[in-house]
Scaffold this active site. Sequence first.
Site, PDB file in Angstrom:
ATOM      1  N   LEU A   1      11.216 -20.935  -3.933  1.00 31.65           N
ATOM      2  CA  LEU A   1      10.507 -19.916  -3.438  1.00 31.65           C
ATOM      3  C   LEU A   1       8.950 -20.155  -4.276  1.00 31.65           C
ATOM      4  O   LEU A   1       9.161 -20.048  -5.292  1.00 31.65           O
ATOM      5  CB  LEU A   1      10.685 -18.516  -3.459  1.00 31.65           C
ATOM      6  CG  LEU A   1       9.614 -17.206  -3.063  1.00 31.65           C
ATOM      7  CD1 LEU A   1       9.332 -17.451  -1.562  1.00 31.65           C
ATOM      8  CD2 LEU A   1      10.180 -15.810  -3.561  1.00 31.65           C
TER       9      LEU A   1
ATOM     10  N   ASP B   1       0.677  -1.164  -0.003  1.00 22.53           N
ATOM     11  CA  ASP B   1       0.070   0.042   0.146  1.00 22.53           C
ATOM     12  C   ASP B   1       0.887   1.350  -0.003  1.00 22.53           C
ATOM     13  O   ASP B   1       2.027   1.221   0.479  1.00 22.53           O
ATOM     14  CB  ASP B   1      -0.911  -0.046   1.448  1.00 22.53           C
ATOM     15  CG  ASP B   1      -2.060   1.207   1.184  1.00 22.53           C
ATOM     16  OD1 ASP B   1      -2.446   1.467   0.020  1.00 22.53           O
ATOM     17  OD2 ASP B   1      -2.656   1.384   2.257  1.00 22.53           O
TER      18      ASP B   1
ATOM     19  N   HIS C   1       3.454   3.040  -8.716  1.00 24.34           N
ATOM     20  CA  HIS C   1       3.187   1.744  -9.015  1.00 24.34           C
ATOM     21  C   HIS C   1       4.369   1.168  -9.655  1.00 24.34           C
ATOM     22  O   HIS C   1       4.831   0.137  -9.374  1.00 24.34           O
ATOM     23  CB  HIS C   1       2.061   1.393 -10.117  1.00 24.34           C
ATOM     24  CG  HIS C   1       0.733   1.942  -9.673  1.00 24.34           C
ATOM     25  ND1 HIS C   1       0.262   1.593  -8.318  1.00 24.34           N
ATOM     26  CD2 HIS C   1      -0.273   2.781 -10.069  1.00 24.34           C
ATOM     27  CE1 HIS C   1      -0.630   1.857  -8.011  1.00 24.34           C
ATOM     28  NE2 HIS C   1      -1.392   2.714  -8.972  1.00 24.34           N
TER      29      HIS C   1
END
Length: 305
Positions: free
Chosen positions: A192, A80, A98
């Site tokens: 991962l 956020d 972004h």
Amino acid sequence: MQSLNFPTPIYNNNIPTPQKANHFLFRNRRDQTPRFPTLLLAAEHDLALKDEENKGGAVVPLPEGLRREVMPRHVAVIMDGNAKWARQRGFSAASAGHEAGGRSLRELVKSCCEWGIRVLTVFAFSYDNWTRPKMEVVFLLSLFERMLQSELYFFMRKGIRVSTIGDSSRLPESLKKLISDIEEKTRDNCRLHLILAVSYSGKYDVTQACKSIAHKVKDGIVQLEDIDESLLEQELETNCAQYPCPDLLIRTSGELRISNFLLWQLAYTELFFAEALWPDFGKAEFIEALTSYQQRQRRYGGRHS
């Protein structure tokens, strides 16, 4: 930074044996690999890390103060603050924030690989974000598509498996095809597991799980008395992961809410709220979150004497 200091964690190795083994035969509609309850797999984490170290140091030394034996297996992140970051720096559009946030994500993924975290789930695009201005939505999805295209070599080189969760029905066809291709190409990677929540809603996730179980009851595959928490968890979209429920949730930008993210899976997750905006969230902030996590005592509703 909103965090609390707790005593050193105490983990309970006396894991109860599940009573209804037939539950674990059900498969998630997005992933054809049978899964088992999270706690039954916990011991494999340390063994896998030790095996990597024995093979030549695939896991690098941890930053000072962090301990491998209490490293979270699954970290979830609500990224956020991108738009606020852009405004603070005088950009007229949120797109700059972004793009900067995308760079922060790449660094976080690298740290997770190096420090032995097994699953990283990030809230890339909420289903509720469809209500944002059309230009911002188009840019976000375009950025996401470009990021996936450009990072495929990175995923393969680092041994990262990529999965997506969420309602894909409204995504552009080109993005849906790219997601399918990358999921297939990275399926056998195991260092991962990066889960990208795109057009995702926690409410949607629970709803689709209930619908899936209802269809199985209707078809006679499941009996009504067989429905319990374990069965429902098998139908959640995070069932694609070895460890479906996050150990640690991080939210940036100082907001103190979970915003319809992984509502079921966060039942016993440790929460950490960072003041830093997502593009400013780096290795030092991640270490602070992990340090806070490692100082906590996880009881899962019980009490340690």
